[in-house]
Design a protein around this motif. Structure first.
Motif, PDB file in Angstrom:
ATOM      1  N   ARG A   1      -3.429  68.213 -52.673  1.00 10.47           N
ATOM      2  CA  ARG A   1      -4.215  68.163 -51.568  1.00 10.47           C
ATOM      3  C   ARG A   1      -5.636  68.538 -51.919  1.00 10.47           C
ATOM      4  NH1 ARG A   1      -6.396  73.084 -50.150  1.00 10.47           N
ATOM      5  NH2 ARG A   1      -7.390  73.307 -47.876  1.00 10.47           N
ATOM      6  N   PRO A   2      -6.573  67.770 -51.316  1.00 10.92           N
ATOM      7  CA  PRO A   2      -7.985  67.964 -52.251  1.00 10.92           C
ATOM      8  C   PRO A   2      -8.560  69.251 -51.522  1.00 10.92           C
ATOM      9  CG  PRO A   2      -7.858  66.358 -50.057  1.00 10.92           C
ATOM     10  CD  PRO A   2      -6.436  66.696 -50.529  1.00 10.92           C
TER      11      PRO A   2
ATOM     12  N   ARG B   1     -14.729  67.686 -49.963  1.00 10.23           N
ATOM     13  CA  ARG B   1     -13.569  68.240 -50.636  1.00 10.23           C
ATOM     14  C   ARG B   1     -13.898  67.942 -52.260  1.00 10.23           C
ATOM     15  NH1 ARG B   1      -9.063  69.322 -47.659  1.00 10.23           N
ATOM     16  NH2 ARG B   1      -9.772  69.883 -45.644  1.00 10.23           N
TER      17      ARG B   1
ATOM     18  N   THR C   1      -6.294  62.510 -59.393  1.00  8.87           N
ATOM     19  CA  THR C   1      -6.893  62.089 -58.030  1.00  8.87           C
ATOM     20  C   THR C   1      -6.235  62.753 -56.808  1.00  8.87           C
ATOM     21  OG1 THR C   1      -7.540  60.036 -58.784  1.00  8.87           O
ATOM     22  CG2 THR C   1      -7.656  60.222 -56.358  1.00  8.87           C
ATOM     23  N   PRO C   2      -7.101  63.537 -55.858  1.00  6.72           N
ATOM     24  CA  PRO C   2      -5.969  63.950 -54.735  1.00  6.72           C
ATOM     25  C   PRO C   2      -5.543  63.037 -53.795  1.00  6.72           C
ATOM     26  CG  PRO C   2      -8.437  64.065 -54.334  1.00  6.72           C
ATOM     27  CD  PRO C   2      -8.159  63.530 -55.781  1.00  6.72           C
TER      28      PRO C   2
ATOM     29  N   GLY D   1     -12.596  66.210 -55.807  1.00  4.82           N
ATOM     30  CA  GLY D   1     -11.602  65.091 -56.097  1.00  4.82           C
ATOM     31  C   GLY D   1     -11.295  65.631 -57.659  1.00  4.82           C
ATOM     32  N   ARG D   2     -10.906  64.489 -58.359  1.00  3.29           N
ATOM     33  CA  ARG D   2     -10.389  64.346 -59.771  1.00  3.29           C
ATOM     34  C   ARG D   2     -11.781  65.093 -60.496  1.00  3.29           C
ATOM     35  NH1 ARG D   2      -9.772  59.531 -63.647  1.00  3.29           N
ATOM     36  NH2 ARG D   2      -8.263  60.623 -65.086  1.00  3.29           N
TER      37      ARG D   2
ATOM     38  N   LEU E   1      -7.025  69.625 -60.609  1.00  2.00           N
ATOM     39  CA  LEU E   1      -7.927  68.839 -60.587  1.00  2.00           C
ATOM     40  C   LEU E   1      -7.998  67.473 -61.527  1.00  2.00           C
ATOM     41  CD1 LEU E   1     -10.925  71.091 -59.574  1.00  2.00           C
ATOM     42  CD2 LEU E   1      -9.435  69.865 -58.140  1.00  2.00           C
TER      43      LEU E   1
ATOM     44  N   GLN F   1      -7.601  59.234 -43.614  1.00  2.00           N
ATOM     45  CA  GLN F   1      -7.678  59.441 -45.044  1.00  2.00           C
ATOM     46  C   GLN F   1      -7.222  58.181 -45.704  1.00  2.00           C
ATOM     47  OE1 GLN F   1      -5.661  62.902 -46.402  1.00  2.00           O
ATOM     48  NE2 GLN F   1      -6.270  64.288 -44.414  1.00  2.00           N
TER      49      GLN F   1
ATOM     50  N   ASP G   1     -11.584  57.261 -53.389  1.00  2.00           N
ATOM     51  CA  ASP G   1     -11.702  58.877 -53.634  1.00  2.00           C
ATOM     52  C   ASP G   1     -10.413  59.555 -53.449  1.00  2.00           C
ATOM     53  OD1 ASP G   1     -14.377  58.925 -53.682  1.00  2.00           O
ATOM     54  OD2 ASP G   1     -14.648  58.644 -51.389  1.00  2.00           O
ATOM     55  N   MET G   2      -9.398  59.048 -52.955  1.00  2.00           N
ATOM     56  CA  MET G   2      -8.005  59.644 -52.784  1.00  2.00           C
ATOM     57  C   MET G   2      -6.780  58.617 -53.054  1.00  2.00           C
ATOM     58  SD  MET G   2      -8.574  61.938 -49.279  1.00  2.00           S
ATOM     59  CE  MET G   2      -6.584  62.612 -49.384  1.00  2.00           C
TER      60      MET G   2
ATOM     61  N   ILE H   1     -14.238  63.726 -46.836  1.00  2.00           N
ATOM     62  CA  ILE H   1     -12.836  63.562 -46.407  1.00  2.00           C
ATOM     63  C   ILE H   1     -13.186  63.182 -44.875  1.00  2.00           C
ATOM     64  CG2 ILE H   1     -12.151  65.961 -45.732  1.00  2.00           C
ATOM     65  CD1 ILE H   1      -9.249  64.957 -47.096  1.00  2.00           C
TER      66      ILE H   1
END
Length: 220
Positions: A145-146, A67, A166-167, A69-70, A163, A130, A138-139, A77
């Motif tokens: 939603r990523p 996925r 962070t998702p 991320g930021r 983006l 998750q 990472d989240m 994920i």
């Protein structure tokens, strides 16, 4: 039937968002502590779900996927597998049956979803792993939603504003409209969240998400 949302665009100030140092620090500390504490009691539920998935078709318990991320960072994920083992191979044949606009794929009666998977998705239990992504950083517990890399490849500059942060495991879209709106509606809700993000809003969304575990809002 999907709802149509107002088309007024939200333009975010990326510099201002990046300078929310205190909020980001508090958010990260809360994410780490909450995910670590949650994973301990949830281990029993993890075991039950794992057994159900194994008994259903004998395939892998977990599903991992790349996925975005930021700031475009790629990460893996983790979810409980809710689809057939060959789900990714079948996706191309189902693309014409996509029920949402834009680069996101959603199909209410997706034939790839397993029997156990239907239950897991209804109550969002497939997303519990998750919490590991949250622990790793990472989240976040709350955020957009990523997306998949193939989805981001079709993003406009406006869409890419998702983006900036962070998702999350859950967010304003998941806790409110979810599948009642299309891609544009999801983007609008995500940008509204980013624009108004605060510790209190995050807590409110988490409480709304807990409610969904008992009163599902049409997840599929």
């Amino acid at each position: 039937m999907l709802k149509k949302m107002e088309t007024k665009q939200i333009i975010l100030d990326a510099t201002k968002i990046n300078q929310r140092y205190v909020y980001r620090t508090l958010k990260r500390v809360f994410d780490f502590c909450a995910s670590l504490l949650a994973l301990i009691p949830l281990s029993i539920i993890f075991l039950v779900i794992a057994l159900l998935i194994k008994l259903d078709d004998g395939g892998p318990v977990f599903f991992s996927q790349t996925r975005v991320g930021r700031h475009g960072k790629l990460f893996k994920i983790y979810k409980f597998r809710s689809m057939r083992v060959d789900a990714e191979d079948l996706l191309e044949k189902l693309m014409e049956k996509n029920q949402v606009d834009g680069p996101m794929f959603k199909m209410k009666d997706d034939p790839r979803i397993s029997r156990v998977g239907k239950f897991l998705r209804k109550y969002s239990l497939d997303e519990l792993p998750q919490l590991i992504n949250v622990l790793l950083g990472d989240m976040s517990l709350v955020g957009p939603r990523p997306p998949l890399p193939r989805e981001v490849a079709e993003y406009t500059d406006y869409d890419k504003q998702r983006l900036y942060v962070t998702p999350g495991c859950t967010g304003l879209w998941q806790a409110t409209e979810r599948n009642n709106v299309g891609f544009a509606g999801m983007v609008k809700l995500d940008l509204e969240y980013i624009q108004n993000a605060s510790v209190w809003l995050d807590l409110k969304i988490i409480l709304m998400t807990v409610k969904i575990l008992f009163v599902p809002n049409g997840a599929y």
